[in-house]
Write a protein that holds these residues in place. Structure first.
Motif, short mmCIF file in Angstrom:
data_model
loop_
_atom_site.label_atom_id
_atom_site.label_comp_id
_atom_site.label_asym_id
_atom_site.label_seq_id
_atom_site.Cartn_x
_atom_site.Cartn_y
_atom_site.Cartn_z
N SER A 41 24.44 32.53 81.30
CA SER A 41 22.97 33.03 82.11
C SER A 41 22.31 32.13 83.14
CB SER A 41 22.20 33.20 81.01
OG SER A 41 20.70 33.21 81.20
N PRO A 42 22.20 33.04 84.47
CA PRO A 42 21.11 32.06 85.76
C PRO A 42 20.48 31.40 84.41
CG PRO A 42 21.81 34.28 85.87
CD PRO A 42 22.25 33.64 84.16
N ALA A 43 19.43 32.29 83.60
CA ALA A 43 18.28 30.79 83.25
C ALA A 43 19.07 29.75 82.73
CB ALA A 43 17.54 31.83 82.38
N GLU A 44 20.04 29.34 82.47
CA GLU A 44 20.15 28.62 81.49
C GLU A 44 20.62 27.18 81.91
OE1 GLU A 44 23.14 28.64 77.96
OE2 GLU A 44 23.40 30.37 78.57
N TYR A 45 20.38 27.48 83.98
CA TYR A 45 20.63 26.47 84.75
C TYR A 45 19.44 26.44 85.30
CZ TYR A 45 25.38 27.77 82.23
OH TYR A 45 25.86 27.27 81.03
N PRO A 46 18.83 25.41 84.81
CA PRO A 46 17.74 25.35 86.24
C PRO A 46 17.53 24.06 87.02
CG PRO A 46 16.97 25.18 84.04
CD PRO A 46 18.26 25.44 84.09
N ARG A 47 17.16 23.44 87.51
CA ARG A 47 17.13 22.52 88.19
C ARG A 47 17.46 21.09 87.21
NH1 ARG A 47 17.97 20.25 93.12
NH2 ARG A 47 17.58 22.30 94.23
N SER A 48 16.03 20.77 86.18
CA SER A 48 15.98 19.77 84.93
C SER A 48 17.17 19.32 84.74
CB SER A 48 14.59 20.24 84.66
OG SER A 48 15.10 21.90 83.94
N PHE A 49 18.16 21.00 84.35
CA PHE A 49 19.02 20.30 83.64
C PHE A 49 20.60 20.24 84.41
CE2 PHE A 49 22.52 22.78 81.00
CZ PHE A 49 22.91 22.10 80.50
N ILE A 50 20.63 21.23 85.65
CA ILE A 50 22.41 21.10 85.94
C ILE A 50 22.83 20.44 87.26
CG2 ILE A 50 21.99 22.98 87.57
CD1 ILE A 50 24.86 22.38 85.61
N GLU A 51 21.30 19.33 87.50
CA GLU A 51 21.20 18.42 89.33
C GLU A 51 21.89 17.51 89.26
OE1 GLU A 51 18.06 17.57 92.30
OE2 GLU A 51 17.63 17.49 90.66
N GLY A 52 22.78 17.39 89.92
CA GLY A 52 24.12 16.42 89.30
C GLY A 52 25.34 16.51 89.00
N LYS A 53 25.04 17.03 87.69
CA LYS A 53 26.07 17.40 86.86
C LYS A 53 27.31 18.16 87.28
CE LYS A 53 22.80 16.98 83.10
NZ LYS A 53 21.77 17.59 81.78
N THR A 54 28.81 18.22 86.79
CA THR A 54 29.44 19.07 86.93
C THR A 54 29.49 20.12 85.68
OG1 THR A 54 31.11 17.34 87.84
CG2 THR A 54 31.99 19.23 86.18
N LEU A 55 29.83 21.89 86.23
CA LEU A 55 30.06 23.21 85.12
C LEU A 55 31.26 23.49 85.12
CD1 LEU A 55 28.27 24.87 84.03
CD2 LEU A 55 28.09 26.21 85.64
N VAL A 56 31.58 23.53 83.59
CA VAL A 56 33.70 24.10 83.81
C VAL A 56 32.59 25.10 83.43
CG1 VAL A 56 35.28 23.60 82.76
CG2 VAL A 56 33.81 21.86 83.60
N LEU A 57 33.78 26.39 83.58
CA LEU A 57 33.05 27.30 83.62
C LEU A 57 34.34 28.55 83.65
CD1 LEU A 57 30.24 29.64 83.88
CD2 LEU A 57 31.21 30.38 86.08
N THR A 58 34.01 29.86 82.40
CA THR A 58 35.41 30.63 82.40
C THR A 58 34.73 31.55 82.48
OG1 THR A 58 37.21 31.16 81.23
CG2 THR A 58 35.72 30.19 80.01
N THR A 59 34.62 32.98 82.98
CA THR A 59 34.14 34.48 81.79
C THR A 59 35.21 35.17 81.96
OG1 THR A 59 33.96 34.94 84.75
CG2 THR A 59 32.42 33.38 83.94
N THR A 60 35.06 36.11 81.68
CA THR A 60 35.94 37.40 81.47
C THR A 60 36.68 38.19 82.64
OG1 THR A 60 34.11 37.94 79.95
CG2 THR A 60 36.04 39.58 80.83
N ASN A 61 35.81 38.09 83.98
CA ASN A 61 36.16 38.36 85.05
C ASN A 61 36.83 37.98 86.56
OD1 ASN A 61 36.42 41.42 83.72
ND2 ASN A 61 33.58 41.03 83.78
N GLY A 62 35.04 37.67 86.52
CA GLY A 62 35.12 36.78 88.24
C GLY A 62 35.77 35.19 88.14
N THR A 63 36.20 34.89 87.20
CA THR A 63 36.97 33.37 87.29
C THR A 63 38.63 34.34 87.17
OG1 THR A 63 36.91 32.33 84.97
CG2 THR A 63 35.10 31.53 86.49
N LYS A 64 38.97 35.29 86.37
CA LYS A 64 39.91 35.27 86.70
C LYS A 64 40.42 35.64 87.93
CE LYS A 64 42.53 39.45 84.86
NZ LYS A 64 42.34 40.60 84.31
N LEU A 65 39.72 36.98 88.81
CA LEU A 65 39.66 36.96 89.97
C LEU A 65 40.11 35.91 91.14
CD1 LEU A 65 40.07 39.70 92.39
CD2 LEU A 65 38.26 40.21 92.64
N LEU A 66 39.34 34.98 90.66
CA LEU A 66 39.30 33.47 91.90
C LEU A 66 40.95 33.09 91.51
CD1 LEU A 66 36.53 31.28 92.33
CD2 LEU A 66 38.99 30.41 92.17
N HIS A 67 41.04 33.22 90.67
CA HIS A 67 42.41 32.41 90.18
C HIS A 67 43.22 33.73 90.89
CE1 HIS A 67 41.30 28.60 88.87
NE2 HIS A 67 40.38 29.02 88.26
#
Length: 242
Positions: free
Chosen positions: A86-112
């Protein structure tokens, strides 16, 4: 003969390998919700996003990098991962400066898939970063493939709608002899003034709204609320020109 670059729209990952990847910028589109979440996290200061195509790799890279692991299947956080899609899970107060490792059903598969097919450049797009995508494609002056992630290889309307929005904004600078692109722009032009009501008809809306995600879905079709360009470099998605 036109000297303009070409633009094609790929309606499903199943069709990807019949297009010319090595000479094209490929825009990965997964409106509900991967590419909306990617743009939002980077806009809010994430250092990088590592897109992976399997849950095990997500867990492994999370441990190696100290990153936040994230992914969902069927609208629920995957067991073993820390956060959802969810985009709402990643406000600046939480995500700034961090690494996010993401897997999704469709989008990350297509990217690869695009990567494995030799795409010359990969960026990600959704309505929250519509203008950034269009500006980049115009300034690059290269052939473009708008890659719709679809849903489990089946055509979906929301990704095609975004492809149509891009085409509507940049078409005069490209040669477009592609019926899927013409259809995408027609869909967008028919519904651009009632997008919020139109997306309620989509199968993906019904699937995700049943998990209480209506606010997420409306955000994902709101233009330019996270107007940054995620670009794939050396295994990471990072904010272009940051």
């Amino acid at each position: 003969m036109s000297s303009k670059p070409t633009l094609h729209t790929v309606l499903s990952p199943r069709l990807l390998d019949i297009y010319d990847m090595p000479n094209s910028i490929v825009v990965i589109i997964d409106v509900f919700r991967a590419t909306s979440t990617i743009a939002t996290a980077l806009y809010n200061g994430a250092g990088r996003i590592i897109p992976v195509d399997s849950v095990n790799k997500c867990i492994e890279l999370g441990k190696l990098t100290g990153g936040i692991t994230a992914g969902e299947r069927d609208g629920k956080v995957i067991e073993g991962l820390a956060h959802g899609n969810s985009p709402a899970e990643y406000p600046r107060s939480f995500i700034e400066g961090k690494t996010l490792v993401l897997t999704t059903t469709n989008g990350t598969k297509l990217l690869h898939m695009a990567l494995n097919n030799g795409a010359s450049e990969i960026v990600t797009g959704s309505f929250p970063n519509l203008s950034a995508v269009c500006e980049h494609l115009l300034s690059a002056g290269k052939n473009v493939i708008l890659g719709c992630s679809a849903w489990k290889d089946r055509f979906n309307l929301e990704d095609t709608l975004f492809a149509g929005a891009v085409i509507h904004n940049i078409k005069k600078y490209f040669t477009i002899h592609c019926d899927s692109s013409l259809m995408a722009e027609d869909i967008y032009n028919l519904h651009k003034d009632d997008i919020y009501s139109f997306i309620r008809n989509t199968t993906h809306w019904h699937r995700l709204a049943s998990y209480g995600l209506e606010a997420d879905l409306e955000y994902c079709v709101t233009a330019d609320v996270a107007n940054i360009l995620p670009i794939y470099r050396n295994g990471d998605l990072v904010a272009h020109n940051r």
